[in-house]
Scaffold this active site. Sequence first.
Site, PDB file in Angstrom:
ATOM      1  N   HIS A 287      -4.936  -3.760  -2.364  1.00  0.00           N
ATOM      2  CA  HIS A 287      -5.248  -3.271  -4.022  1.00  0.00           C
ATOM      3  C   HIS A 287      -4.862  -4.565  -4.924  1.00  0.00           C
ATOM      4  O   HIS A 287      -4.725  -3.766  -6.054  1.00  0.00           O
ATOM      5  CB  HIS A 287      -3.931  -2.278  -3.773  1.00  0.00           C
ATOM      6  CG  HIS A 287      -3.983  -1.532  -2.549  1.00  0.00           C
ATOM      7  ND1 HIS A 287      -5.005  -0.242  -2.846  1.00  0.00           N
ATOM      8  CD2 HIS A 287      -3.651  -1.661  -1.432  1.00  0.00           C
ATOM      9  CE1 HIS A 287      -4.797   0.387  -1.014  1.00  0.00           C
ATOM     10  NE2 HIS A 287      -4.293  -0.466  -0.299  1.00  0.00           N
TER      11      HIS A 287
ATOM     12  N   SER B  25       1.144  -1.362   0.260  1.00  0.00           N
ATOM     13  CA  SER B  25       0.026  -0.045  -0.004  1.00  0.00           C
ATOM     14  C   SER B  25       0.983   1.644  -0.301  1.00  0.00           C
ATOM     15  O   SER B  25       0.613   2.646  -0.180  1.00  0.00           O
ATOM     16  CB  SER B  25      -0.891  -0.250   0.790  1.00  0.00           C
ATOM     17  OG  SER B  25      -0.381  -0.377   2.595  1.00  0.00           O
TER      18      SER B  25
ATOM     19  N   LYS C 127     -12.181  -0.393  -0.456  1.00  0.00           N
ATOM     20  CA  LYS C 127     -11.359   0.564  -1.890  1.00  0.00           C
ATOM     21  C   LYS C 127     -12.096   0.292  -2.801  1.00  0.00           C
ATOM     22  O   LYS C 127     -12.787   1.359  -3.404  1.00  0.00           O
ATOM     23  CB  LYS C 127     -10.516  -0.085  -2.265  1.00  0.00           C
ATOM     24  CG  LYS C 127      -9.259   0.257  -0.435  1.00  0.00           C
ATOM     25  CD  LYS C 127      -8.443   0.118  -0.319  1.00  0.00           C
ATOM     26  CE  LYS C 127      -7.406   0.298   0.826  1.00  0.00           C
ATOM     27  NZ  LYS C 127      -6.980   0.104   1.708  1.00  0.00           N
TER      28      LYS C 127
HETATM   29  C1  LIG Z   1      -6.893  -0.380   3.213  1.00  0.00           C
HETATM   30  C2  LIG Z   1      -6.285  -1.708   3.679  1.00  0.00           C
HETATM   31  C3  LIG Z   1      -6.808  -2.119   5.114  1.00  0.00           C
HETATM   32  C4  LIG Z   1      -7.788  -1.955   5.827  1.00  0.00           C
HETATM   33  O1  LIG Z   1      -9.262  -1.979   4.810  1.00  0.00           O
HETATM   34  P1  LIG Z   1     -10.690  -0.777   5.564  1.00  0.00           P
HETATM   35  O2  LIG Z   1     -12.136  -1.062   5.039  1.00  0.00           O
HETATM   36  O3  LIG Z   1     -10.279   0.259   5.546  1.00  0.00           O
HETATM   37  O4  LIG Z   1     -10.511  -1.608   6.517  1.00  0.00           O
HETATM   38  C5  LIG Z   1      -6.144  -3.487   4.525  1.00  0.00           C
HETATM   39  N1  LIG Z   1      -5.464  -4.135   4.094  1.00  0.00           N
HETATM   40  C6  LIG Z   1      -4.767  -3.300   3.697  1.00  0.00           C
HETATM   41  C7  LIG Z   1      -3.438  -4.092   2.702  1.00  0.00           C
HETATM   42  C8  LIG Z   1      -5.210  -1.833   3.117  1.00  0.00           C
HETATM   43  O5  LIG Z   1      -4.458  -1.408   1.648  1.00  0.00           O
END
Ligand SMILES: *Cc1c(COP(=O)(O)O)cnc(C)c1O
Length: 395
Positions: free
Chosen positions: A211, A183, A242
């Site tokens: 992602h 990320s 996301k």
């Molecule tokens: C954003 C993210 C999360 C957490 O997800 P949320 O739904 O925002 O709590 C977990 N792992 C990764 C790699 C992320 O980028």
Amino acid sequence: MGFLNCMMDEINQRVKFMQSQDYYFYLQPIEAMDGAWVTVGGRQMLMFASYSYLGLLGHPKINAAAQEAIERYGTGTHGVRILAGTLPLHEQLERAIAQFKHTDDAIVYSSGYVTNLTTVAALVGRNDVVLSDKLNHASIVDGCLLSHAKFVRFRHNDMDDLERRLQQAGDAARLVVTDAVFSMDGDIINLPELSRLCREYGVTLMVDEAHSVGVLGQTGQGIEEHFGLEDAIDLKMGTLSKTIPSVGGYIAGDKEVINYLKHHSRAFVFSAALPPAQVAAAQAALEVMQAEPERVQALQRNVEHFLTGLRTRGFDTLNSATPIVPIICGSDERAYQMARLCQERDIFVLPVVSPAVPPNMARLRANVMSSHTPEDIDRALDVFAEAGKTMGLVT
Ligand SMILES: *Cc1c(COP(=O)(O)O)cnc(C)c1O
């Protein structure tokens, strides 16, 4: 209020300092949106900090599904899933996720963060070893710590290092957990080799596709599609916040594991069910994503355009191969200054500084979307290039 801890003082002082230098970019409300353009502080800006990779946020079919669910079920549920909180919508979504990820079954939780936390903590315990990539997301790290298992970190995307550590752990090695796409750096885990090692050493593999879904693979099915693999991952974790514009997280995997999590993972048993609107939105988004594969193709074209543009202009973008594009600036201060120069010219991009990234690796993190037009990408490239010249990052 009395003394709490020194970290609180330190953070508050840092925030105050940043505000005094006009380096504070956090917590800015997004007041409106129109495709890739947003309104921030009354100004129109081109969004380069969103996780809505396929531009699905605000999609009429997804909005309609959420509204219909509210009409039918209201805004909440009767409590936790295992008691009275389950709706047909939850079961439908779990089936849809399992189908999309080619697994037996799936479970949804109220956030991605909580999904990693509770799943890792449910899968390993005191006498086990859990192995985690050094650059894994905080929710994975927190899950490993909460589990009380021995927490071993291997060098980032380094399969030789992982193998050495698997050998050291011996029979106690239970779980390897990693991000599919990292990320902060935007690079992709070496899944073929990782999966081979996990099979060879008899260890369960869990991959976080926050992602990866909607981003990797010809049709956006994620990292397995990207590498042309099937059944390479035992537990496929993802978020619904996301690419999928809702909130929540999921684990897709074998029936036995999912059933275990539904009866034993603490965030499922002790926290309320996802609300109907968000469940219906997630389900509709999965459908839209599959019905409109041209969004995935547009995203991948934009990533190529943006990365090539930055690299030919001389920027260091690490090994990014995804819509997460780091633009390395150096010190925290330089990243703040770059962000300010870009925001002054209406590009909404944010800095990432230490300790989220190593010292002197502060960066802008630019996120590409399918909804950017080629002209949007060119415009951003011009702004980055000019700001980069001002800062002496590029010539
Ligand atoms: C954003 C993210 C999360 C957490 O997800 P949320 O739904 O925002 O709590 C977990 N792992 C990764 C790699 C992320 O980028």
